[in-house]
Design an enzyme around this catalytic site. Structure first.
Site, PDB file in Angstrom:
ATOM      1  N   LYS A  52     -16.168  54.231 -13.850  1.00  0.00           N
ATOM      2  CA  LYS A  52     -16.758  53.051 -14.499  1.00  0.00           C
ATOM      3  C   LYS A  52     -15.953  52.679 -15.747  1.00  0.00           C
ATOM      4  O   LYS A  52     -15.668  51.508 -15.989  1.00  0.00           O
ATOM      5  CB  LYS A  52     -18.220  53.336 -14.878  1.00  0.00           C
ATOM      6  CG  LYS A  52     -19.140  53.353 -13.666  1.00  0.00           C
ATOM      7  CD  LYS A  52     -20.521  53.923 -13.961  1.00  0.00           C
ATOM      8  CE  LYS A  52     -21.318  54.045 -12.655  1.00  0.00           C
ATOM      9  NZ  LYS A  52     -22.604  54.721 -12.808  1.00  0.00           N
ATOM     10  N   GLN A  96     -26.547  57.372 -17.005  1.00  0.00           N
ATOM     11  CA  GLN A  96     -26.110  57.928 -15.724  1.00  0.00           C
ATOM     12  C   GLN A  96     -27.175  58.882 -15.178  1.00  0.00           C
ATOM     13  O   GLN A  96     -27.616  59.795 -15.877  1.00  0.00           O
ATOM     14  CB  GLN A  96     -24.764  58.648 -15.915  1.00  0.00           C
ATOM     15  CG  GLN A  96     -24.153  59.182 -14.642  1.00  0.00           C
ATOM     16  CD  GLN A  96     -23.728  58.069 -13.676  1.00  0.00           C
ATOM     17  OE1 GLN A  96     -23.167  57.055 -14.075  1.00  0.00           O
ATOM     18  NE2 GLN A  96     -24.012  58.265 -12.404  1.00  0.00           N
ATOM     19  N   ASP A 119     -27.869  48.262 -14.978  1.00  0.00           N
ATOM     20  CA  ASP A 119     -28.109  48.946 -13.711  1.00  0.00           C
ATOM     21  C   ASP A 119     -29.256  48.272 -12.945  1.00  0.00           C
ATOM     22  O   ASP A 119     -29.471  48.567 -11.769  1.00  0.00           O
ATOM     23  CB  ASP A 119     -28.487  50.425 -13.972  1.00  0.00           C
ATOM     24  CG  ASP A 119     -27.435  51.382 -13.432  1.00  0.00           C
ATOM     25  OD1 ASP A 119     -26.595  50.949 -12.610  1.00  0.00           O
ATOM     26  OD2 ASP A 119     -27.457  52.558 -13.827  1.00  0.00           O
TER      27      ASP A 119
END
Ligand code: NAD
Length: 278
Positions: A52, A96, A119
């Site tokens: 990422k 995460q 997200d």
């Protein structure tokens, strides 16, 4: 033989556009900024976060990883999120997953401001998706739709079958397909006679997490097969679909690696750019 839908190629094309867009934003004094918070040392998470960060660098987005120790308390993690929520330079915050067991994922994800929730996991964004409103979409389902649109797949009236009902893949992709007028069936671990459903799928999405789970006899001739799975077998990454035999039957198929995973990262960048523009 199925046409291979390459997430690798598509994400590389998109990256050029995204870099141009970021350059234009910078001329207006806007630098999109993303922070990824990584708690603990999970090896797969480390790789995902690194990928990422690399993608952010390539498009010129400001990015930062905050690494916290495995034993970090939920309160401490929430403090970090609160600080980032009020930091104007940061447009996107991503925690995460998976988090260590002593931390409640939902408490943490709900703390991120919905407009910085790149997200797309906050219930405010999930609720908007559910009610058909514009929202920050979760990256994997958004990437799948982007790929299928790019291949000019027709959705209207098609039978779509999703295997898997997670909040991050199965449910949101089912909702996106429904919003595009597919007739959607969600299958899961308690579904009986799974292949009776999958054999009628014009669009089949596998998000199970089991290597070679979808076999050729489960697939309708000419179907669009989307493989979301990431499974490690003998040091190699493979999907949920038994690729070679299924390619003989399907009309379109996404490979693993080089398919949905690449698009997921592209959509994270896209969400961060959109958050900065908003
Ligand atoms: P999950 O473990 O949360 O969900 C798996 C789903 O599979 C469950 O809903 C379960 O009901 C279903 N399932 C399990 N066994 C089944 C069976 N025998 N028959 C039918 N359904 C069954 O997983 P997830 O987070 O949705 O991820 C699924 C897979 O996709 C994993 O391999 C994950 O690593 C991968 N993934 C990939 C990306 C990407 O960017 N490519 C993103 C997220 C997840």
């Amino acid at each position: 033989m199925a046409k291979i839908l390459s997430g690798k190629e598509l994400s590389e094309k998109l990256l050029i556009k995204q870099a141009e867009e970021v350059a234009q934003l910078k001329q207006k004094g806007i630098v999109p900024g993303l922070v990824v918070i990584l708690v603990g040392e999970d090896p797969a998470s480390q790789i995902y976060v690194r990928n990422k960060m690399r993608a952010c660098e390539k498009v010129g987005i400001y990015s930062e990883t905050i690494r916290l120790e495995e034993n970090t308390s939920e309160e401490k993690l929430i403090e970090v999120i609160d600080r980032l929520n009020s930091d104007e330079k940061i447009n996107g915050i991503l925690v995460q997953l998976p988090l260590p067991r002593h931390i409640d994922d939902q408490n943490v994800l709900m703390r991120i401001l919905p407009e910085k929730d790149v997200d797309g996991f906050h219930i405010a964004n999930a609720g908007k998706l559910f009610t058909g409103q514009k929202s920050m979409l979760p990256c994997t389902p958004k990437g799948i739709m982007y790929m299928l649109d790019d291949a000019k797949i027709v959705f209207e009236g098609k039978n779509a079958v999703v295997i898997g009902r997670s909040n991050i893949v199965g449910k949101p992709i089912a909702m996106l397909l429904l919003n595009r007028n597919c007739t959607v069936t969600i299958c899961h671990s308690r579904t009986q006679n799974l292949s009776e459903f999958t054999k009628h799928a014009d669009i089949l999405v596998a998000a199970v997490g089991k290597a070679k789970f979808v076999t050729a006899d489960m697939v309708k001739k000419g179907a669009v097969v989307v493989d979301v799975g990431i499974n490690r077998v003998d040091g190699k990454v493979v999907g949920d679909v038994d690729f070679e035999p299924v390619s003989e039957v399907a009309g379109y198929i996404t490979p693993v690696p080089g398919g949905v995973g690449k698009m997921t990262i592209s959509m994270l960048i896209q969400n961060t750019i959109e958050a900065a523009k908003a």
